[in-house]
Design a protein around this motif. Structure first.
Motif, short mmCIF file in Angstrom:
data_model
loop_
_atom_site.label_atom_id
_atom_site.label_comp_id
_atom_site.label_asym_id
_atom_site.label_seq_id
_atom_site.Cartn_x
_atom_site.Cartn_y
_atom_site.Cartn_z
N UNK A 273 0.88 -1.25 -0.03
CA UNK A 273 -0.05 0.08 0.02
C UNK A 273 0.76 1.12 -0.19
N UNK A 274 2.13 1.04 0.29
CA UNK A 274 2.92 2.40 0.60
C UNK A 274 3.62 2.64 -0.66
N UNK A 275 3.86 1.69 -1.62
CA UNK A 275 4.46 1.82 -2.79
C UNK A 275 3.90 3.02 -3.72
N UNK A 276 2.63 3.01 -4.02
CA UNK A 276 2.04 3.94 -4.83
C UNK A 276 2.26 5.44 -4.11
N UNK A 277 2.19 5.71 -2.88
CA UNK A 277 2.69 6.89 -2.35
C UNK A 277 4.19 7.14 -2.40
N UNK A 278 4.90 6.43 -2.47
CA UNK A 278 6.35 6.46 -2.56
C UNK A 278 6.49 7.10 -4.01
N UNK A 279 6.10 6.11 -5.02
CA UNK A 279 6.55 6.84 -6.29
C UNK A 279 5.83 8.17 -6.82
N UNK A 280 4.43 8.52 -6.17
CA UNK A 280 4.02 9.74 -6.26
C UNK A 280 4.79 10.72 -5.65
N UNK A 281 5.39 10.37 -4.46
CA UNK A 281 6.32 11.37 -3.83
C UNK A 281 7.55 11.70 -4.61
#
Length: 591
Positions: A273-281
């Motif tokens: 669940x954290x990977x999409x946030x990481x890529x967007x960041x």
């Protein structure tokens, strides 16, 4: 953020939501049986809770045995109903956890929907939580963690719906009380969320008054339950909170290190669940790289992260917390002597570490950037907690309070008393907000599939090992060797001690007074001649009983355990010359 009308419309119950929740429940139920839970062997600490159930059925009295820190009142009475009908066994007790595991899958989906997460992402979250390598082995046991998570999710869901229904408020308070009498961590939900609801709904005087009464009922239950618990014999009591804080000030490195370990472990558990946030960041900071706020954030967070790795190089590689998940699979080598095969090779650990550290980096960076916005920061923060749907604010508040108490308790007695399974309640608090705003892509779904496969395989391997240990014990006992002469792993040894003496010889027991004898070890009733182990050690030699082979789903696929005998069992002598008449535990090396 979406308009309120759209948000409210998307979270209304529907037939599709009921169907999706049932699919999630079916997936967890299937996983429960796929790993073959029909093994007559305890798991981790559930031998202690199982013996309390046995004594309740045998004597009608609720008795502790020197190991339990949770209250376990709810769990024991619930399991006793199963055992009364189906008979007492570890398999029956394991199946008493099954409804809680399935309920967690349903509540996880529904809670995510109440937080305005789309149906597809809510399914993603339910599977991420309930098919993880941390949840599955606990679900196939009689441990208190999964039932406590069930009551935690149920309370959160009830309080999220409470502003529109007094019935849900009553449900949240009632099950907060019931759940807390099983594992005290459930009490954190009503203690932290009800004051928030009172503040945001203060104009509704009837609701605020009812929530206040509910909060007082929970406090009264806590006081009465803990006073009763403190008076019971053979109870392992935690230190008072002020003493724990004092210990943390004396040894500040312990709570600080545990803070980092809990954060890293929680991010690892929600990594899909954290990977999409990481890529967007990454994209966001690249586009804003020329602004002073972005540059300051990158420099600050990079410096702190680099300093942390230099001071604590072990933080660069998982696992950061031990107990359930290790490089050896579920439980690692705690349940059996010797060197268990490594299930996760170094390259795999390196990839996990890189992804987790990167995600942690950008989580902190986005938090710092958000805080640097000044007035806009406070305005958006107030708007977040004042939004019409209390789901996300309730999750954040509960998560922060639970996290703070977890770190405070970790410094108890100056020891490092914290396990990875304590991070289970933090998973919804982090994963649901991430999934609310960031859509999982193909790589996140692929990683989730890997998590599920590894969770199933590692849980099956641990149960297959338990079956092999059971077969080894049966081979010894069929030859007339009593259980008190067999060391078959931590859980088996301690349960044998309870069968013989009714309690373990453990430090920290104040009632009855002077009950701990440091010269007798944890299991003084055992006088072991044989030990079941991964491989022969320096203090053992081969016995006539040979070996037991079994199949693993993780490499190496063909595994073997040995039935060896102690080379120099000096504790069997009438008057041993050794200063310690009995080993602390038969599962470590004794020369």
């Amino acid at each position: 953020m979406r308009p309120i009308s759209e948000s409210m419309q998307s979270t209304r119950p529907s037939h599709a939501d009921a169907r999706n929740a049932l699919w999630c429940a079916a997936a967890v139920a299937t996983a429960f049986f796929v790993v073959n839970p029909f093994v007559q062997m305890p798991f981790d600490d559930d031998w202690s809770y199982a013996f309390t159930v046995r004594e309740l059925l045998r004597t009608g009295r609720f008795l502790y045995n020197g190991w339990s820190a949770p209250l376990i009142i709810t769990n024991v009475w619930w399991a006793a109903m199963f055992a009364r009908v189906l008979g007492y066994s570890f398999i029956v007790l394991r199946f008493s956890t099954f409804p809680s595991a399935v309920g967690c899958a349903v509540l996880a989906y529904l809670l995510a929907r109440r937080a305005d997460v789309t149906p597809a992402r809510s399914i993603f979250f339910s599977l991420l939580l309930c098919l993880s390598p941390l949840f599955l082995p606990l679900a196939d046991s009689f441990m208190t963690d999964v039932p406590a998570l069930f009551f935690t999710l149920l309370c959160l869901y009830a309080f999220v719906r409470a502003p529109r229904s007094f019935s849900w408020l009553a449900v949240g308070v009632l099950f907060g009380i019931i759940g807390g009498m099983g594992r005290q961590t459930v009490w954190v939900v009503p203690l932290s969320v009800l004051p928030y609801l009172i503040v945001v709904r203060r104009r509704d005087r009837w609701f605020a008054a009812a929530a206040g009464v509910g909060w007082l009922l929970v406090v009264a239950d806590i006081v009465l339950s803990l006073r009763w618990f403190d008076r019971q014999p053979w109870v392992f009591l935690d230190l008072p909170i002020l003493s724990v804080i004092r210990q943390g000030l004396i040894h500040p490195e312990i709570p600080f290190n545990n803070l980092l370990r809990v954060c890293l472990t929680t991010v690892m558990l929600v990594l899909p669940a954290a990977l999409p946030f990481t890529f967007a960041s990454i994209t966001r900071f690249w586009h804003l790289r020329n602004t002073w706020r972005s540059a300051f954030t990158i420099i600050l967070v990079s410096s702190v992260l680099s300093l942390g790795i230099v001071l604590h190089p072990t933080f660069g590689m998982p696992p950061w917390l031990f107990n359930i998940m290790t490089v050896h699979g579920v439980i690692g080598s705690l349940e059996l002597s010797g060197h268990r095969p490594v299930a996760l090779p170094f390259p795999v650990l390196g990839c996990i570490s890189a992804l987790v550290l990167t995600s942690c980096y950008f989580l902190v960076a986005r938090a710092v950037e958000f805080a640097l916005q000044g007035r806009a920061f406070w305005g958006r923060l107030c708007a977040f907690f004042a939004q019409s749907s209390p789901a996300l604010p309730a999750l954040v508040i509960f998560g922060l309070v639970y996290f703070a108490l977890l770190i405070l308790r970790s410094s108890e007695s100056g020891q490092d008393l914290i396990f990875d399974r304590y991070c289970l309640p933090l998973i919804p608090c982090l994963a649901i907000p991430l999934l609310r705003y960031f859509k999982p892509r193909a790589i996140a779904c692929s990683l989730l599939a890997i998590y599920i496969i590894y969770g199933l395989a590692s849980t099956q391997d641990n149960l297959a090992l338990a079956a092999a240990r059971r077969a080894a014990v049966d081979r010894l006992e069929s030859s007339g060797i009593p259980s008190t002469e067999i060391a078959a792993g931590f859980e088996y040894d301690f349960y044998t001690q309870l069968e013989q003496a009714g309690h373990v010889n453990r430090y920290g027991i104040r009632n009855p007074p002077n009950s701990f004898n440091p010269a007798k070890g944890y299991t003084p009733a055992l006088k072991c001649r044989y030990r079941i182990e991964w491989n022969p050690a320096a203090d053992t030699m081969p016995s006539p009983f040979g070996t037991i082979d079994y199949i693993s789903w993780l490499p190496p696929f063909h595994r073997r355990i040995y039935i060896d005998q102690f080379r120099h069992p000096w504790w069997l002598q009438p008057h041993p010359s050794n200063k310690s008449p009995l080993p602390l535990s038969y599962e470590v090396f004794y020369d």
